[in-house]
Design a protein around this motif. Structure first.
Motif, PDB file in Angstrom:
ATOM      1  N   GLU A  51       0.859  -1.178   0.000  1.00 28.59           N
ATOM      2  CA  GLU A  51       0.000   0.000   0.000  1.00 28.59           C
ATOM      3  C   GLU A  51       0.897   1.229   0.000  1.00 28.59           C
ATOM      4  OE1 GLU A  51      -3.411  -0.052  -0.065  1.00 28.59           O
ATOM      5  OE2 GLU A  51      -3.248  -2.228  -0.206  1.00 28.59           O
ATOM      6  N   VAL A  52       0.467   2.291  -0.660  1.00 33.40           N
ATOM      7  CA  VAL A  52       1.238   3.534  -0.687  1.00 33.40           C
ATOM      8  C   VAL A  52       0.361   4.686  -0.227  1.00 33.40           C
ATOM      9  CG1 VAL A  52       2.759   2.776  -2.554  1.00 33.40           C
ATOM     10  CG2 VAL A  52       0.705   4.052  -3.098  1.00 33.40           C
ATOM     11  N   GLN A  53       1.028   5.685   0.297  1.00 28.66           N
ATOM     12  CA  GLN A  53       0.352   6.929   0.643  1.00 28.66           C
ATOM     13  C   GLN A  53       1.228   8.053   0.115  1.00 28.66           C
ATOM     14  OE1 GLN A  53      -0.057   7.911   4.807  1.00 28.66           O
ATOM     15  NE2 GLN A  53      -1.615   9.433   4.391  1.00 28.66           N
ATOM     16  N   ILE A  54       0.637   8.924  -0.701  1.00 25.34           N
ATOM     17  CA  ILE A  54       1.372  10.020  -1.317  1.00 25.34           C
ATOM     18  C   ILE A  54       0.840  11.316  -0.730  1.00 25.34           C
ATOM     19  CG2 ILE A  54       1.998  11.141  -3.484  1.00 25.34           C
ATOM     20  CD1 ILE A  54       1.294   8.393  -4.835  1.00 25.34           C
ATOM     21  N   VAL A  55       1.734  12.097  -0.112  1.00 29.08           N
ATOM     22  CA  VAL A  55       1.329  13.349   0.521  1.00 29.08           C
ATOM     23  C   VAL A  55       2.161  14.504  -0.017  1.00 29.08           C
ATOM     24  CG1 VAL A  55       0.515  12.266   2.656  1.00 29.08           C
ATOM     25  CG2 VAL A  55       2.863  13.031   2.490  1.00 29.08           C
ATOM     26  N   ASP A  56       1.534  15.674  -0.055  1.00 28.07           N
ATOM     27  CA  ASP A  56       2.239  16.889  -0.444  1.00 28.07           C
ATOM     28  C   ASP A  56       3.081  17.334   0.736  1.00 28.07           C
ATOM     29  OD1 ASP A  56       2.162  20.134  -0.539  1.00 28.07           O
ATOM     30  OD2 ASP A  56       2.270  19.244  -2.551  1.00 28.07           O
ATOM     31  N   LEU A  57       4.375  17.537   0.511  1.00 32.10           N
ATOM     32  CA  LEU A  57       5.295  17.874   1.594  1.00 32.10           C
ATOM     33  C   LEU A  57       4.919  19.189   2.267  1.00 32.10           C
ATOM     34  CD1 LEU A  57       7.902  17.138   3.106  1.00 32.10           C
ATOM     35  CD2 LEU A  57       9.149  18.462   1.397  1.00 32.10           C
ATOM     36  N   LYS A  58       4.555  20.186   1.481  1.00 34.03           N
ATOM     37  CA  LYS A  58       4.288  21.516   2.028  1.00 34.03           C
ATOM     38  C   LYS A  58       2.939  21.594   2.746  1.00 34.03           C
ATOM     39  CE  LYS A  58       4.448  26.379   0.771  1.00 34.03           C
ATOM     40  NZ  LYS A  58       4.625  27.341  -0.320  1.00 34.03           N
ATOM     41  N   SER A  59       1.872  21.134   2.081  1.00 36.15           N
ATOM     42  CA  SER A  59       0.529  21.286   2.649  1.00 36.15           C
ATOM     43  C   SER A  59       0.094  20.098   3.502  1.00 36.15           C
ATOM     44  CB  SER A  59      -0.490  21.490   1.525  1.00 36.15           C
ATOM     45  OG  SER A  59      -0.621  20.296   0.773  1.00 36.15           O
ATOM     46  N   GLY A  60       0.714  18.932   3.282  1.00 38.57           N
ATOM     47  CA  GLY A  60       0.304  17.731   4.002  1.00 38.57           C
ATOM     48  C   GLY A  60      -0.920  17.062   3.409  1.00 38.57           C
ATOM     49  N   ASP A  61      -1.432  17.587   2.275  1.00 38.91           N
ATOM     50  CA  ASP A  61      -2.615  17.008   1.625  1.00 38.91           C
ATOM     51  C   ASP A  61      -2.307  15.595   1.144  1.00 38.91           C
ATOM     52  OD1 ASP A  61      -3.960  19.379   2.013  1.00 38.91           O
ATOM     53  OD2 ASP A  61      -3.670  20.093  -0.047  1.00 38.91           O
ATOM     54  N   ASP A  62      -3.293  14.709   1.281  1.00 43.83           N
ATOM     55  CA  ASP A  62      -3.157  13.345   0.794  1.00 43.83           C
ATOM     56  C   ASP A  62      -3.474  13.348  -0.705  1.00 43.83           C
ATOM     57  OD1 ASP A  62      -3.277  10.647   0.157  1.00 43.83           O
ATOM     58  OD2 ASP A  62      -4.268  10.101   2.022  1.00 43.83           O
ATOM     59  N   LEU A  63      -2.498  12.978  -1.513  1.00 42.96           N
ATOM     60  CA  LEU A  63      -2.628  12.985  -2.966  1.00 42.96           C
ATOM     61  C   LEU A  63      -2.718  11.573  -3.548  1.00 42.96           C
ATOM     62  CD1 LEU A  63       0.149  15.647  -3.635  1.00 42.96           C
ATOM     63  CD2 LEU A  63      -2.312  16.049  -3.434  1.00 42.96           C
ATOM     64  N   THR A  64      -2.873  10.581  -2.689  1.00 45.65           N
ATOM     65  CA  THR A  64      -2.834   9.184  -3.116  1.00 45.65           C
ATOM     66  C   THR A  64      -3.847   8.901  -4.212  1.00 45.65           C
ATOM     67  OG1 THR A  64      -2.165   8.591  -0.877  1.00 45.65           O
ATOM     68  CG2 THR A  64      -2.897   6.797  -2.315  1.00 45.65           C
ATOM     69  N   ARG A  65      -5.089   9.272  -4.003  1.00 48.50           N
ATOM     70  CA  ARG A  65      -6.155   8.995  -4.968  1.00 48.50           C
ATOM     71  C   ARG A  65      -5.818   9.609  -6.328  1.00 48.50           C
ATOM     72  NH1 ARG A  65     -11.534   7.829  -3.908  1.00 48.50           N
ATOM     73  NH2 ARG A  65     -11.067   8.280  -1.755  1.00 48.50           N
ATOM     74  N   GLN A  66      -5.355  10.850  -6.323  1.00 53.12           N
ATOM     75  CA  GLN A  66      -5.009  11.550  -7.560  1.00 53.12           C
ATOM     76  C   GLN A  66      -3.928  10.797  -8.335  1.00 53.12           C
ATOM     77  OE1 GLN A  66      -3.677  15.579  -6.817  1.00 53.12           O
ATOM     78  NE2 GLN A  66      -2.340  15.537  -8.605  1.00 53.12           N
ATOM     79  N   TYR A  67      -2.898  10.341  -7.649  1.00 57.33           N
ATOM     80  CA  TYR A  67      -1.804   9.648  -8.324  1.00 57.33           C
ATOM     81  C   TYR A  67      -2.197   8.238  -8.764  1.00 57.33           C
ATOM     82  CZ  TYR A  67       1.650  13.283  -7.836  1.00 57.33           C
ATOM     83  OH  TYR A  67       2.347  14.459  -7.970  1.00 57.33           O
ATOM     84  N   LEU A  68      -3.015   7.543  -7.978  1.00 53.81           N
ATOM     85  CA  LEU A  68      -3.477   6.215  -8.389  1.00 53.81           C
ATOM     86  C   LEU A  68      -4.334   6.306  -9.650  1.00 53.81           C
ATOM     87  CD1 LEU A  68      -4.312   4.527  -4.970  1.00 53.81           C
ATOM     88  CD2 LEU A  68      -2.246   4.301  -6.346  1.00 53.81           C
ATOM     89  N   LEU A  69      -5.190   7.311  -9.714  1.00 54.12           N
ATOM     90  CA  LEU A  69      -5.997   7.515 -10.916  1.00 54.12           C
ATOM     91  C   LEU A  69      -5.103   7.851 -12.116  1.00 54.12           C
ATOM     92  CD1 LEU A  69      -9.014   9.483  -9.420  1.00 54.12           C
ATOM     93  CD2 LEU A  69      -9.071   7.200 -10.440  1.00 54.12           C
ATOM     94  N   GLN A  70      -4.038   8.607 -11.869  1.00 53.76           N
ATOM     95  CA  GLN A  70      -3.108   8.945 -12.943  1.00 53.76           C
ATOM     96  C   GLN A  70      -2.391   7.690 -13.460  1.00 53.76           C
ATOM     97  OE1 GLN A  70      -0.441  12.138 -11.934  1.00 53.76           O
ATOM     98  NE2 GLN A  70       0.699  11.947 -13.841  1.00 53.76           N
ATOM     99  N   ILE A  71      -2.017   6.791 -12.550  1.00 45.73           N
ATOM    100  CA  ILE A  71      -1.373   5.532 -12.955  1.00 45.73           C
ATOM    101  C   ILE A  71      -2.327   4.721 -13.825  1.00 45.73           C
ATOM    102  CG2 ILE A  71      -0.568   3.292 -12.108  1.00 45.73           C
ATOM    103  CD1 ILE A  71       0.610   4.847  -9.666  1.00 45.73           C
TER     104      ILE A  71
END
Length: 190
Positions: free
Chosen positions: A41-61
């Motif tokens: 499992e992966v979790q992708i977060v924006d370093l500056k804001s801390g926003d969880d970007l996982t869904r966005q990147y999985l959809l991009q993949i």
């Protein structure tokens, strides 16, 4: 069931580069897809804001794989997904998809457990390596989806066989022959 590992934390920098916090190096979307294929499992977060970007990147993949002709989702399913986003109120599609994939994973896990339990060679040296090869083979044959090769979603055997199916059958026969030879060699080692 095996203990769940913590998700692999990937941080996205302002430059949009993705940083693997476990290995301290930069990764690509293809690397992340590889981690997921391996069961991580992966979790992708924006370093500056801390926003969880996982869904966005999985959809991009998924979008990138679909655009390269590696289609998994039929057009009808994609249309239904778009409709579910456009339908006012709560949609049952996300819960249905989640339950379907959980059922698929459970079925694959149960199938592998039954194969292992019925195997009298489980106590032999080197069995773990052979077992890992079998699991990799099953994933390759089922596309990592957990369904049995040559069957439809409902578990019914496909009635039409193609030339590709025949070649896969020959490959399977060759693998069975190799496995029988390995079993024979192992029995002689006793």
């Amino acid at each position: 069931m095996a203990e769940q590992k913590q998700p692999l934390l990937i941080k996205r920098y302002a430059s949009r580069r993705l940083y693997n916090t476990e290995t301290s190096d930069y990764v690509t979307l293809e690397d992340i897809a590889g981690f997921i294929r391996e069961g991580r499992e992966v979790q992708i977060v924006d370093l500056k804001s801390g926003d969880d970007l996982t869904r966005q990147y999985l959809l991009q993949i998924i979008a990138e794989h679909e655009s390269r002709g590696e289609s998994v989702l039929p057009v009808d399913v994609l249309n239904d997904l778009v409709r579910s986003y456009m339908t006012p109120g709560a949609s049952v599609v996300p819960q249905f998809l989640q339950a379907s994939f959980e059922m698929l994973r459970d079925g694959q896990s149960q199938m592998m457990d039954k194969m292992n339990a019925m195997n009298p060679m489980a106590k032999m040296p080197g069995f773990e390596l052979m077992q890992a090869q079998q699991e990799a083979f099953m994933k390759a044959m089922t596309g990592g989806m957990g369904g049995a090769a040559g069957t439809g979603w409902g578990g019914q055997a496909d009635t039409e066989k193609t030339a590709g199916d025949a070649a896969e059958g020959e490959d399977l026969d060759a693998i069975k022959k190799q496995l029988a030879e390995l079993q024979d060699k192992l029995s002689r080692l006793k």
